[in-house]
Design a protein around this motif. Structure first.
Motif, PDB file in Angstrom:
ATOM      1  N   ASP A 110       0.934  -1.263   0.174  1.00 45.10           N
ATOM      2  CA  ASP A 110      -0.007  -0.040   0.139  1.00 45.10           C
ATOM      3  C   ASP A 110       0.752   1.153   0.122  1.00 45.10           C
ATOM      4  O   ASP A 110       0.398   2.237  -0.306  1.00 45.10           O
ATOM      5  CB  ASP A 110      -1.113   0.053   1.102  1.00 45.10           C
ATOM      6  CG  ASP A 110      -1.962  -0.902   1.014  1.00 45.10           C
ATOM      7  OD1 ASP A 110      -2.186  -1.519   0.140  1.00 45.10           O
ATOM      8  OD2 ASP A 110      -2.717  -1.168   2.173  1.00 45.10           O
ATOM      9  N   TYR A 111       1.955   1.231   0.583  1.00 40.51           N
ATOM     10  CA  TYR A 111       2.980   2.446   0.695  1.00 40.51           C
ATOM     11  C   TYR A 111       3.830   2.498  -0.515  1.00 40.51           C
ATOM     12  O   TYR A 111       5.011   3.295  -0.553  1.00 40.51           O
ATOM     13  CB  TYR A 111       3.639   2.334   1.862  1.00 40.51           C
ATOM     14  CG  TYR A 111       2.696   2.692   2.980  1.00 40.51           C
ATOM     15  CD1 TYR A 111       2.134   3.686   3.477  1.00 40.51           C
ATOM     16  CD2 TYR A 111       2.185   1.388   3.678  1.00 40.51           C
ATOM     17  CE1 TYR A 111       1.243   3.886   4.474  1.00 40.51           C
ATOM     18  CE2 TYR A 111       1.190   1.486   4.710  1.00 40.51           C
ATOM     19  CZ  TYR A 111       0.788   2.834   4.889  1.00 40.51           C
ATOM     20  OH  TYR A 111      -0.222   2.769   6.163  1.00 40.51           O
ATOM     21  N   SER A 112       3.621   2.081  -1.539  1.00 46.22           N
ATOM     22  CA  SER A 112       4.607   2.105  -2.747  1.00 46.22           C
ATOM     23  C   SER A 112       4.679   3.703  -3.386  1.00 46.22           C
ATOM     24  O   SER A 112       5.590   3.953  -3.919  1.00 46.22           O
ATOM     25  CB  SER A 112       4.248   1.371  -3.782  1.00 46.22           C
ATOM     26  OG  SER A 112       2.899   1.379  -4.163  1.00 46.22           O
ATOM     27  N   PHE A 113       3.603   4.617  -2.974  1.00 41.41           N
ATOM     28  CA  PHE A 113       3.503   5.981  -3.391  1.00 41.41           C
ATOM     29  C   PHE A 113       3.636   6.671  -2.217  1.00 41.41           C
ATOM     30  O   PHE A 113       3.183   8.166  -2.140  1.00 41.41           O
ATOM     31  CB  PHE A 113       2.188   6.212  -3.961  1.00 41.41           C
ATOM     32  CG  PHE A 113       1.907   5.359  -5.332  1.00 41.41           C
ATOM     33  CD1 PHE A 113       2.799   5.502  -6.474  1.00 41.41           C
ATOM     34  CD2 PHE A 113       1.236   4.351  -5.245  1.00 41.41           C
ATOM     35  CE1 PHE A 113       2.685   4.868  -7.717  1.00 41.41           C
ATOM     36  CE2 PHE A 113       0.879   3.575  -6.636  1.00 41.41           C
ATOM     37  CZ  PHE A 113       1.594   3.920  -7.717  1.00 41.41           C
ATOM     38  N   VAL A 114       4.466   6.253  -1.087  1.00 40.30           N
ATOM     39  CA  VAL A 114       4.702   7.250   0.089  1.00 40.30           C
ATOM     40  C   VAL A 114       5.161   8.406   0.049  1.00 40.30           C
ATOM     41  O   VAL A 114       5.254   9.360   0.631  1.00 40.30           O
ATOM     42  CB  VAL A 114       5.224   6.322   1.142  1.00 40.30           C
ATOM     43  CG1 VAL A 114       6.528   5.918   1.123  1.00 40.30           C
ATOM     44  CG2 VAL A 114       4.953   7.055   2.785  1.00 40.30           C
TER      45      VAL A 114
END
Length: 181
Positions: free
Chosen positions: A112-116
């Motif tokens: 989910d945090y690949s675009f953090v």
């Protein structure tokens, strides 16, 4: 609809032993007392106008959830149901931790945090950010992100560094030397 959390005796929250009788006077704790009872830091405003607020407590009216540097000396877990705000809350936690100069490790099994490293400007959550304008909160992006993948478990092109190994990757004599040290 009233949810009784306990009885506040002016110093601490006590476990409720009996429910208030009909007609009894019951009051809701104010923001400051609520924060003190649960050991939450006070709201602070930085010189740049930002605050240490990462969200608001659920089921508590206008009670900001604040962080201070000491809170980042412990493990923090963000959990909740789908759509409950975990990603935005985690993004705010990461932003606060970085403001205090802390190192943040995010274990992301889904991912989910690949675009953090990009601010969450998704139109579906824009109304959430409106609610937090009073705390000067806005979509944040994480800076200085280093993506680490595990050997043979990741696409090396998607990470900055690959770590990990298996004993079978080494010659037995080398492992024997490491064992003796």
């Amino acid at each position: 609809d009233i949810l009784i959390l306990g009885e506040y005796d002016g110093v601490q929250m006590l476990t409720p032993r009996i429910r208030p009788l009909p007609g009894a006077v019951v009051t809701k704790l104010d923001v400051e007392t609520t924060a003190n009872v649960i050991g939450m830091p006070s709201k602070e405003e930085a010189k740049d106008g930002t605050t240490n607020v990462i969200g608001e407590l659920l089921n508590a009216e206008q009670v900001p959830l604040c962080m201070n540097e000491a809170k980042f000396n412990y493990h923090i877990m963000v959990s909740g149901g789908t759509g409950s705000g975990k990603s935005n809350g985690a993004a705010n936690l990461i932003h606060q931790a970085l403001r205090f100069g802390k190192c943040v490790l995010v274990h992301d099994a889904k991912p989910d945090y690949s675009f953090v490293d990009k601010a969450n400007t998704d139109k579906l959550v824009s109304s959430v950010w409106e609610r937090f304008k009073k705390y000067n909160l806005q979509p944040q992006r994480a800076t200085k992100v280093i993506r680490i993948g595990f050997y043979r478990k990741c696409d090396p092109a998607q990470v900055d560094s690959v770590v990990g190994f298996r004993a079978s990757d080494f010659h037995p004599e080398m492992l024997n030397i490491l064992k003796r040290r």
